[in-house]
Write an enzyme that holds these catalytic residues in place. Structure first.
Site, PDB file in Angstrom:
ATOM      1  N   THR A 128       0.870  -1.184   0.000  1.00  0.00           N
ATOM      2  CA  THR A 128       0.000   0.000   0.000  1.00  0.00           C
ATOM      3  C   THR A 128       0.902   1.228   0.000  1.00  0.00           C
ATOM      4  OG1 THR A 128      -0.064   0.328   2.388  1.00  0.00           O
ATOM      5  CG2 THR A 128      -1.644  -1.250   1.480  1.00  0.00           C
ATOM      6  N   ASP A 129       0.313   2.394  -0.130  1.00  0.00           N
ATOM      7  CA  ASP A 129       1.122   3.616  -0.120  1.00  0.00           C
ATOM      8  C   ASP A 129       1.851   3.792   1.210  1.00  0.00           C
ATOM      9  OD1 ASP A 129       0.414   4.173  -2.662  1.00  0.00           O
ATOM     10  OD2 ASP A 129      -1.185   5.597  -2.148  1.00  0.00           O
ATOM     11  N   CYS A 130       1.203   3.387   2.301  1.00  0.00           N
ATOM     12  CA  CYS A 130       1.853   3.563   3.610  1.00  0.00           C
ATOM     13  C   CYS A 130       2.684   2.338   4.009  1.00  0.00           C
ATOM     14  CB  CYS A 130       0.810   3.880   4.673  1.00  0.00           C
ATOM     15  SG  CYS A 130      -0.667   2.877   4.575  1.00  0.00           S
ATOM     16  N   TYR A 131       2.413   1.191   3.409  1.00  0.00           N
ATOM     17  CA  TYR A 131       3.195  -0.028   3.679  1.00  0.00           C
ATOM     18  C   TYR A 131       3.639  -0.597   2.330  1.00  0.00           C
ATOM     19  CZ  TYR A 131       1.352   0.001   8.466  1.00  0.00           C
ATOM     20  OH  TYR A 131       1.037   0.328   9.753  1.00  0.00           O
TER      21      TYR A 131
END
Lengths: 389, 134
Positions: A128-131
């Site tokens: 994901t964008d954050c992970y």
């Protein structure tokens, strides 16, 4: 004669508390009588060490660089549940390895972690964008992870049915290997040392009760799954499986002496968990049940050849007969085996006694008592309309 | 008089030899067949001999001369004391009572001399403490 948990803890602090194991008070009450024994003893320690399938561990692995939101998690090739926040997972004791070994699973991963061994962590994610990270392979130990605690939804069954097999072939069950034609019978309770048989109505055990769990100090966290109270009583004690407890405790403080992975051939994996509960001797009533002996504690005998949830007990027996090594079923002699270790149960009760005597373990007043009444519900196949209200 | 246990391996061409008859007739041994198996690789006989050391020695020589492979059974099954939790599951599955619970300590003891190497305990032991010996 009445005393409170606070008074007992004050005596433990002063070094004055008299602590005996549940086995020792059986003899004491026989010798000195209930009244005198109640006056003499402050705490009775219990113990059990048996297969408790409904066990598992929450682990927080810490964040990698770049970070990953783990969705598929494997520990030594055993799947763990990762449907939680990014680096939290739950590994269930009975989960089987994906590497083709039926005798290795979640319980073995738990035992190896507690023994200080390294365990291979493999995880993947869609990113994901954050992970952003999509996979990771590394080794962890109990020292590298943030938290690792056992959280077992159903442990320390208050009694359990004895298993036998009237059929013509050997059965491989969670109650062990059952020989044909009732040649053997297996049971799983420490009887006169068993925590919930000694305080049958859970007068002193509730949410928040401090217990000995796998060598650490753990806590009772909730009623156990399949907790029930509507069973026959003998001497005021359930004569069939009844109450259970959910327990929690820090794996980092546990010892492999009290946690052991098991494999029941052709059945699957389980975890032997060592648990001890100190029972405060509040009055004569609690001392009466603490002092019940194997002769006075009963269990039903069930035929596993009938593959149904509605197995009716063939007969009743007591723990003295079971522990004698031979059980007479319908006039025929069956050899008995225990699945839980009486040796270990006694070791736990003695260790807990030592800890209380040496001020390492204080008793606790529960925060909330357990349900006084509870019946168990079956699972039936229904249409949506039948269950919709 | 001494009593020893052996595992004998026969190649398929020896299967028709009356070996046990010879043990009794020629060497005056008391024999007890504990296990016997035959398949396409040959035969395996677990046997106990009772007799004088000299008689046993002569019998073993006869077997070796007849190309029977001999393995003395000291420890067919091994109990891993660290792995054993002393639960006692093995006690009721062992057909010869080789496991005994000490009613004082509640530890499970394994009497190797009684073991007939049937292997029943190996797959019945939940913590996996019973293993095939070397």
């Amino acid at each position: 004669m009445k005393r409170t948990v606070e008074e007992i803890n004050a005596r433990i602090k002063k070094g004055d508390a008299v602590v005996m194991t549940a086995e020792e008070v059986v003899d004491l009450v026989r010798k000195d009588g209930l009244k005198k024994a109640t006056e003499q003893v402050d705490v009775v320690t219990t113990g059990t060490f048996g297969a408790m399938c409904s066990s598992g561990a929450f682990i927080n692995f810490g964040h990698s660089e770049p970070p990953i939101k783990m969705s598929k998690v494997m520990l030594n090739d055993v799947p763990a549940y990762g449907g939680l926040a990014a680096v939290d997972a739950y590994i269930g004791a009975t989960e089987e390895s994906c590497n083709g070994r039926p005798d290795y699973g979640g319980a073995h991963v738990i035992e190896e972690l507690i023994a200080g061994k390294p365990v291979k962590l493999k995880a993947s994610s869609r990113g994901t964008d954050c992970y952003p990270r999509k996979d990771i392979e590394t080794y962890i130990t109990l020292d590298t992870v943030n938290q690792a605690y056992l959280f077992n939804p159903r442990n320390m069954y208050q009694n359990y049915a004895v298993a036998t097999n009237s059929g013509e072939r050997t059965l491989y069950t969670y109650m062990g290997k059952l020989l044909p034609n009732m040649k053997n019978a297996t049971y799983s309770s420490s009887g006169q040392l068993s925590p919930l048989l000694k305080d049958p109505n859970l007068r002193t055990i509730g949410i928040g009760t401090r217990i000995f769990l796998g060598g650490a100090q753990g806590y009772v966290s909730w009623e156990g799954t399949q907790y029930k109270t509507n069973v026959p009583l003998r001497n005021g004690v359930p004569a069939a499986s009844a109450r259970t407890l959910a327990v929690i405790g820090d794996m980092k403080a546990m010892s492999p002496d009290y946690i052991r992975a098991l494999y029941m051939n052709k059945y699957g994996i389980s975890l032997a968990v060592g648990i001890g509960v100190p029972i405060p001797v509040l009055d004569e009533d609690i001392m009466r049940t603490c002092a019940l002996s194997d002769e006075e504690l009963f269990a039903p005998v069930v035929d596993y050849a009938l593959q149904s949830r509605n197995r009716k007990p063939i007969q009743e027996t007591n723990y003295a007969e079971l522990r004698s090594g031979t059980l007479t079923i319908k006039g025929k002699k069956a050899k008995t085996s225990s699945l839980s270790s009486y040796f270990k149960a006694r070791q736990i009760a003695k260790e807990l006694k030592r800890q209380v005597e040496e001020k390492e373990f204080y008793l606790s007043q529960y925060v909330q008592s357990m349900p006084a009444e509870r019946a168990i519900r079956p699972l039936d196949v229904h249409s949506r309309e039948e269950v919709e209200k | 008089m001494s009593s020893n246990r052996y595992l004998l391996f026969f190649s398929p061409d020896l299967i028709n030899e009356p070996i046990t008859y010879r043990m009794v007739k020629d060497f005056d041994l008391m024999i007890n067949i504990l296990r016997a198996e035959i398949d396409d690789t040959g035969g395996r006989l677990m046997i106990s001999f009772q007799g004088s050391p000299q008689q046993i020695k002569s019998a073993l020589k006869y077997l070796t001369d007849n190309k029977v492979e001999i393995k003395e059974l000291n420890e067919y099954v091994h109990k891993d004391a660290d792995r054993c939790t002393d639960c006692g599951m093995c006690v009721s599955v062992c057909p010869v009572g080789a496991f005994v619970i000490d009613k004082e300590t509640w530890k499970v003891g394994f009497i190797n001399d009684k073991c007939i190497a049937c292997g029943m305990c190996i797959d019945a032991c939940p913590p996996g403490a019973m293993k095939l010996g070397q």
